[in-house]
Design an enzyme around this catalytic site. Structure first.
Site, PDB file in Angstrom:
ATOM      1  N   ARG A  50      39.888 -47.330 -28.687  1.00 13.67           N
ATOM      2  CA  ARG A  50      40.877 -48.248 -27.737  1.00 13.67           C
ATOM      3  C   ARG A  50      41.924 -47.663 -28.507  1.00 13.67           C
ATOM      4  O   ARG A  50      42.448 -47.871 -29.296  1.00 13.67           O
ATOM      5  CB  ARG A  50      40.320 -49.703 -27.447  1.00 13.67           C
ATOM      6  CG  ARG A  50      40.154 -50.227 -28.247  1.00 13.67           C
ATOM      7  CD  ARG A  50      40.966 -50.816 -29.259  1.00 13.67           C
ATOM      8  NE  ARG A  50      42.531 -51.397 -29.102  1.00 13.67           N
ATOM      9  CZ  ARG A  50      43.315 -50.670 -29.314  1.00 13.67           C
ATOM     10  NH1 ARG A  50      43.630 -50.678 -31.543  1.00 13.67           N
ATOM     11  NH2 ARG A  50      44.649 -51.384 -28.847  1.00 13.67           N
ATOM     12  N   ARG A  84      37.801 -44.412 -18.948  1.00  6.32           N
ATOM     13  CA  ARG A  84      39.120 -45.671 -18.846  1.00  6.32           C
ATOM     14  C   ARG A  84      40.136 -44.649 -18.163  1.00  6.32           C
ATOM     15  O   ARG A  84      40.827 -43.779 -18.412  1.00  6.32           O
ATOM     16  CB  ARG A  84      39.792 -46.108 -20.077  1.00  6.32           C
ATOM     17  CG  ARG A  84      38.133 -46.772 -21.078  1.00  6.32           C
ATOM     18  CD  ARG A  84      39.142 -47.586 -22.190  1.00  6.32           C
ATOM     19  NE  ARG A  84      40.010 -48.885 -21.565  1.00  6.32           N
ATOM     20  CZ  ARG A  84      40.022 -49.379 -21.995  1.00  6.32           C
ATOM     21  NH1 ARG A  84      40.499 -49.255 -23.829  1.00  6.32           N
ATOM     22  NH2 ARG A  84      41.425 -50.127 -22.122  1.00  6.32           N
ATOM     23  N   GLN A 177      42.666 -57.517 -29.153  1.00  9.80           N
ATOM     24  CA  GLN A 177      43.211 -57.224 -30.410  1.00  9.80           C
ATOM     25  C   GLN A 177      44.010 -57.249 -30.960  1.00  9.80           C
ATOM     26  O   GLN A 177      44.472 -57.074 -32.122  1.00  9.80           O
ATOM     27  CB  GLN A 177      43.855 -55.770 -29.347  1.00  9.80           C
ATOM     28  CG  GLN A 177      42.640 -55.157 -28.761  1.00  9.80           C
ATOM     29  CD  GLN A 177      42.705 -55.182 -26.491  1.00  9.80           C
ATOM     30  OE1 GLN A 177      42.675 -57.020 -26.738  1.00  9.80           O
ATOM     31  NE2 GLN A 177      41.678 -54.700 -26.036  1.00  9.80           N
ATOM     32  N   ASP A 218      50.439 -48.180 -22.185  1.00 13.57           N
ATOM     33  CA  ASP A 218      49.872 -46.948 -21.877  1.00 13.57           C
ATOM     34  C   ASP A 218      50.123 -45.823 -20.554  1.00 13.57           C
ATOM     35  O   ASP A 218      49.294 -44.911 -20.330  1.00 13.57           O
ATOM     36  CB  ASP A 218      48.559 -47.852 -20.988  1.00 13.57           C
ATOM     37  CG  ASP A 218      47.578 -48.877 -22.718  1.00 13.57           C
ATOM     38  OD1 ASP A 218      47.851 -49.762 -23.127  1.00 13.57           O
ATOM     39  OD2 ASP A 218      46.358 -48.167 -22.617  1.00 13.57           O
ATOM     40  N   LYS A 229      48.957 -53.683 -21.866  1.00 15.33           N
ATOM     41  CA  LYS A 229      47.766 -55.141 -22.049  1.00 15.33           C
ATOM     42  C   LYS A 229      48.166 -55.931 -20.891  1.00 15.33           C
ATOM     43  O   LYS A 229      49.465 -56.371 -21.400  1.00 15.33           O
ATOM     44  CB  LYS A 229      47.464 -55.668 -23.652  1.00 15.33           C
ATOM     45  CG  LYS A 229      46.825 -55.612 -23.504  1.00 15.33           C
ATOM     46  CD  LYS A 229      45.064 -55.715 -22.993  1.00 15.33           C
ATOM     47  CE  LYS A 229      44.357 -54.678 -23.740  1.00 15.33           C
ATOM     48  NZ  LYS A 229      43.718 -54.215 -22.930  1.00 15.33           N
TER      49      LYS A 229
END
Ligand code: MRU
Length: 321
Positions: A50, A84, A177, A218, A229
């Site tokens: 990820r 994703r 994470q 991202d 996130k």
């Protein structure tokens, strides 16, 4: 120190894409072998790998594997691209592979991403004042990028220049994470840190214990609105209120020419059971931080300030280093 070389994080072998299974860290350091493009897509969807650049690299290797296996390439492309939705690096890397479908190009994408990280880390460290206590969120380190890291790479570079005194690591619910992956990387690097509950960030800022916030991204829209996130937006709001720099560190492969604003960025909704196995829940995996809350966006090209519509290095989607 753990072996966090790029090929350990993810690599292409003759018959498989092999990756460090991030679901098992920090308790276990084990590899996962993916023997088809569909298996790579499963690994991305289930978050065995990820982080925006890392899933792009894994997808590039998955596509190269599909070529070697004689798989239907249109299907491989679609399966990998759908794994994703939010990180644009995934589709960017696949488009690169479609125009040059070789193992060499996949490995070059990987090497380029690591090189980009080193360059952006050097630029970003210029924004870190000596003695800084830096707060970061999620994992934007070597694990998330195929090597070195974006926001965590910047922290690493600044630490090596004696600029960082301490790192606050938001645990990053629901997948943790920060508490699992960023903590593991910082421990390996010997950088002093403490994990905090996500909800503790604002009060640490109010207490004067945070000097700046560094996060990855991202997908960054043309106007600088930035998806990262879930929880990043709340950190940016708190940092702005407390007049602290909020800095985004990301490669140009995370810029999306086609998204004019954050409203154009698709936000992944993950299984609600990641939040609560017992009660009704919602699980948006990302949020969008408005450009107005971002002090600077740092790419491998340099430090960019508002107005981002003119300062970001666009167009770059097909740019090579
Ligand atoms: O859901 P994840 O773990 O893939 O989310 C990762 C992040 O949000 C990172 O901050 C982002 O990808 C930048 S990493 C270089």
């Amino acid at each position: 120190m753990e072996d966090l070389t790029p090929s350990r994080i993810v690599r292409l072998e003759d018959d498989a894409v092999v990756l460090l299974d991030q679901r098992r860290l920090p308790e276990e350091v084990v590899e996962l072998r993916c023997a088809s493009a569909a298996a790579v897509a499963d690994a991305i969807r289930d978050m065995a790998i990820r982080g925006a650049p890392a899933i792009g690299i894994a997808a590039a290797y998955g596509y190269a594997l599909a070529v070697a296996r004689g798989e239907d390439l249109d299907q491989a492309f679609e399966t990998l691209a759908a794994a994703r939705p939010t990180a644009v690096n995934l589709r960017w890397a696949l488009e690169e592979m479609r125009s040059e479908p070789t193992r060499e190009r996949a490995r070059e994408i990987h090497e380029d991403e690591v090189e980009r990280c080193r360059r952006m880390a050097s630029h970003a460290s210029e924004l870190v004042a000596p003695g800084s206590r830096v707060l970061t969120h999620c994992n934007a380190g070597g694990l998330a990028t195929g090597g070195y890291g974006t926001a965590l790479g910047a922290i690493r570079s600044a630490w090596e220049q004696d600029l960082v005194a301490h790192v606050w690591v938001g645990e990053t619910r629901p997948r943790l994470q920060g508490a699992r992956l960023t903590a593991w990387e910082l421990e390996a690097l010997g950088i002093p840190f403490a994990v905090i509950a996500d909800g503790a960030a604002a009060s640490l800022m109010a207490a004067g214990e945070v000097d700046c916030v560094l996060t990855g991204a991202d997908r960054i829209a043309a106007n600088g609105d930035t998806a990262n996130k879930i929880g990043t937006y709340a950190l940016a709001l708190a940092a702005t209120y407390h007049r602290l720099p909020f800095i985004v560190v990301a490669p140009t492969s995370t810029l999306d020419l086609d998204a004019e604003t954050g409203a154009d960025i698709p936000i992944e909704e993950r299984d609600a059971t990641e939040v609560s196995a017992r009660f009704p829940a919602r699980n948006p995996a990302f949020d969008v931080t408005p450009a107005a809350l971002i002090t600077a966006i740092v790419t491998e090209e340099g430090v960019h300030h508002a107005p981002y519509a003119t300062s970001l290095p666009m167009p770059t989607r097909s740019a090579r280093l």
